[in-house]
Design a protein around this motif. Sequence first.
Motif, PDB file in Angstrom:
ATOM      1  N   THR A 177       0.954  -1.133   0.180  1.00  0.00           N
ATOM      2  CA  THR A 177       0.050   0.095  -0.167  1.00  0.00           C
ATOM      3  C   THR A 177       0.987   1.312   0.120  1.00  0.00           C
ATOM      4  O   THR A 177       0.507   2.073  -0.661  1.00  0.00           O
ATOM      5  CB  THR A 177      -0.865   0.012   1.240  1.00  0.00           C
ATOM      6  OG1 THR A 177      -1.754  -1.057   1.103  1.00  0.00           O
ATOM      7  CG2 THR A 177      -1.569   1.407   1.207  1.00  0.00           C
ATOM      8  N   GLU A 178       1.924   1.351   0.726  1.00  0.00           N
ATOM      9  CA  GLU A 178       2.831   2.302   0.886  1.00  0.00           C
ATOM     10  C   GLU A 178       3.570   2.375  -0.539  1.00  0.00           C
ATOM     11  O   GLU A 178       3.727   3.827  -0.924  1.00  0.00           O
ATOM     12  CB  GLU A 178       3.983   2.208   2.065  1.00  0.00           C
ATOM     13  CG  GLU A 178       3.270   2.170   3.440  1.00  0.00           C
ATOM     14  CD  GLU A 178       4.132   1.771   4.531  1.00  0.00           C
ATOM     15  OE1 GLU A 178       5.329   1.331   4.172  1.00  0.00           O
ATOM     16  OE2 GLU A 178       3.878   1.649   5.654  1.00  0.00           O
ATOM     17  N   ARG A 179       3.902   1.467  -1.004  1.00  0.00           N
ATOM     18  CA  ARG A 179       4.639   1.433  -2.452  1.00  0.00           C
ATOM     19  C   ARG A 179       3.924   2.269  -3.502  1.00  0.00           C
ATOM     20  O   ARG A 179       4.347   2.570  -4.533  1.00  0.00           O
ATOM     21  CB  ARG A 179       5.143   0.491  -2.612  1.00  0.00           C
ATOM     22  CG  ARG A 179       6.312  -0.151  -1.848  1.00  0.00           C
ATOM     23  CD  ARG A 179       6.825  -1.412  -2.213  1.00  0.00           C
ATOM     24  NE  ARG A 179       7.596  -2.141  -1.165  1.00  0.00           N
ATOM     25  CZ  ARG A 179       8.046  -3.278  -0.610  1.00  0.00           C
ATOM     26  NH1 ARG A 179       7.568  -4.213  -1.733  1.00  0.00           N
ATOM     27  NH2 ARG A 179       8.728  -3.754   0.064  1.00  0.00           N
ATOM     28  N   TRP A 221      10.592   1.241  -7.293  1.00  0.00           N
ATOM     29  CA  TRP A 221      10.969   0.769  -6.113  1.00  0.00           C
ATOM     30  C   TRP A 221      12.251  -0.355  -6.224  1.00  0.00           C
ATOM     31  O   TRP A 221      11.807  -1.332  -6.898  1.00  0.00           O
ATOM     32  CB  TRP A 221       9.968   0.212  -5.152  1.00  0.00           C
ATOM     33  CG  TRP A 221      10.508  -0.282  -3.711  1.00  0.00           C
ATOM     34  CD1 TRP A 221      10.461   0.269  -2.653  1.00  0.00           C
ATOM     35  CD2 TRP A 221      10.666  -1.522  -3.725  1.00  0.00           C
ATOM     36  NE1 TRP A 221      10.809  -0.401  -1.577  1.00  0.00           N
ATOM     37  CE2 TRP A 221      11.128  -1.722  -2.174  1.00  0.00           C
ATOM     38  CE3 TRP A 221      10.753  -2.970  -4.283  1.00  0.00           C
ATOM     39  CZ2 TRP A 221      11.276  -2.995  -1.558  1.00  0.00           C
ATOM     40  CZ3 TRP A 221      11.237  -3.931  -3.515  1.00  0.00           C
ATOM     41  CH2 TRP A 221      11.361  -4.045  -2.124  1.00  0.00           C
ATOM     42  N   LEU A 222      13.229  -0.299  -5.688  1.00  0.00           N
ATOM     43  CA  LEU A 222      13.808  -1.437  -5.797  1.00  0.00           C
ATOM     44  C   LEU A 222      14.510  -2.217  -4.391  1.00  0.00           C
ATOM     45  O   LEU A 222      14.180  -1.456  -3.452  1.00  0.00           O
ATOM     46  CB  LEU A 222      15.506  -1.134  -6.485  1.00  0.00           C
ATOM     47  CG  LEU A 222      15.460  -0.644  -7.757  1.00  0.00           C
ATOM     48  CD1 LEU A 222      16.809   0.013  -7.957  1.00  0.00           C
ATOM     49  CD2 LEU A 222      14.946  -1.814  -8.474  1.00  0.00           C
ATOM     50  N   PRO A 223      14.610  -3.550  -4.247  1.00  0.00           N
ATOM     51  CA  PRO A 223      14.804  -4.117  -3.117  1.00  0.00           C
ATOM     52  C   PRO A 223      16.221  -3.451  -2.559  1.00  0.00           C
ATOM     53  O   PRO A 223      17.075  -3.371  -3.190  1.00  0.00           O
ATOM     54  CB  PRO A 223      15.151  -5.595  -3.449  1.00  0.00           C
ATOM     55  CG  PRO A 223      15.280  -5.522  -4.785  1.00  0.00           C
ATOM     56  CD  PRO A 223      14.564  -4.503  -5.361  1.00  0.00           C
ATOM     57  N   GLU A 224      16.235  -3.862  -1.256  1.00  0.00           N
ATOM     58  CA  GLU A 224      17.332  -3.349  -0.388  1.00  0.00           C
ATOM     59  C   GLU A 224      18.387  -4.518  -0.333  1.00  0.00           C
ATOM     60  O   GLU A 224      18.214  -5.504   0.129  1.00  0.00           O
ATOM     61  CB  GLU A 224      16.997  -2.966   1.020  1.00  0.00           C
ATOM     62  CG  GLU A 224      17.985  -2.161   1.572  1.00  0.00           C
ATOM     63  CD  GLU A 224      17.687  -1.496   2.858  1.00  0.00           C
ATOM     64  OE1 GLU A 224      18.376  -1.440   3.855  1.00  0.00           O
ATOM     65  OE2 GLU A 224      16.269  -1.218   2.891  1.00  0.00           O
ATOM     66  N   ASP A 250      16.163   3.813  -8.251  1.00  0.00           N
ATOM     67  CA  ASP A 250      15.241   4.139  -7.120  1.00  0.00           C
ATOM     68  C   ASP A 250      16.068   5.330  -6.227  1.00  0.00           C
ATOM     69  O   ASP A 250      16.923   5.019  -5.643  1.00  0.00           O
ATOM     70  CB  ASP A 250      15.377   2.771  -6.243  1.00  0.00           C
ATOM     71  CG  ASP A 250      14.480   3.004  -5.095  1.00  0.00           C
ATOM     72  OD1 ASP A 250      14.014   3.954  -4.536  1.00  0.00           O
ATOM     73  OD2 ASP A 250      14.432   1.715  -4.339  1.00  0.00           O
ATOM     74  N   GLY A 251      15.368   6.312  -6.454  1.00  0.00           N
ATOM     75  CA  GLY A 251      15.685   7.451  -5.440  1.00  0.00           C
ATOM     76  C   GLY A 251      14.863   8.024  -4.465  1.00  0.00           C
ATOM     77  O   GLY A 251      15.148   8.526  -3.523  1.00  0.00           O
ATOM     78  N   GLY A 252      13.557   7.303  -4.711  1.00  0.00           N
ATOM     79  CA  GLY A 252      12.447   7.503  -3.556  1.00  0.00           C
ATOM     80  C   GLY A 252      12.003   8.767  -3.553  1.00  0.00           C
ATOM     81  O   GLY A 252      11.323   9.099  -2.433  1.00  0.00           O
TER      82      GLY A 252
END
Length: 301
Positions: free
Chosen positions: A72-74, A81-84, A203-205
């Motif tokens: 939901t947040e994404r 979005w990329l995994p960490e 992914d810079g968010g």
Amino acid sequence: MDSRTALFQHHRPRLFGLAYRMLGSPADAEDVLHDAWLRWHAQETDRLDDPEAWLVTVTTRLALDRLRRARTEREHYTGPWLPEPMPTDAERPEAEAERSETLSLSFLLLLERLNPEERAAFLLTEVFDYRHAEAAAILGIAEDACRQRVHRARTRLREGRPRFRVDAGTQRRLLQRFVAAMQRPDLASLRALFAEDAVHISDGGGVVRAALRPLHGAERLARLYQQVAGQLSGRAIRFELAMLNGAPALLIHEGDRLGTALWIEIDEDGEHIAAVHALRHPDKLARLQAVTKTRAPTSLS
């Protein structure tokens, strides 16, 4: 260490591997394990017939709840979005799992195609080798429903799989060519690195400058990185090869700060970069830098 703690620690690598594959974030996975530990500590473990099954069930359901909130947040996340990532470290209990293809960053990104329920069912049966009946019990659903989720997951992953390839030697060689091209940013040299249908995802968010949509095509990617190289010119830049999630990756340091973590996929002929994933979100990079700063760097500059 008491017996209860020892038993939890014995199963911890498996639980962490499950939670991390579910969430794509080491920090979130650790939070899930912390909550699982609190529930385990409050449980009358002597009455459990199968402690591992209990721990896996609790961890899976906690991760599912967290993933539903994260999805939901994404939806409101700025840009891709990329995994960490996690550094590969033979001293850590998860290191053996990190050598698995199913913990690669490309595979974690591929899992984003699945909804949380499909992701959990797929991981339990296809990665952790639970039978459908066992996975259904863990998820609290009927066995037929579990089979349907796994079938849908396989179909969705198959659609995205042709680009997915892991070859550490080729990845390392192409990353070294990429660094050489960035240090002398000739457009033709950069373009020669990429497959014609190559894609760039950053992914810079919304916190730092990054492409808000995937970019496609060798020409466009070459021009992008020629521009980036120009922006980096004159700065104290250091390129470092690292192993993230069991595969070669490139860390780009700007002074004392980690500015980008970059990993690639390669095409069928093994000669070109098919996909570039550039993680630039400062919070994710700060956590990665915190766990990599004690390791001896493999500098390319």
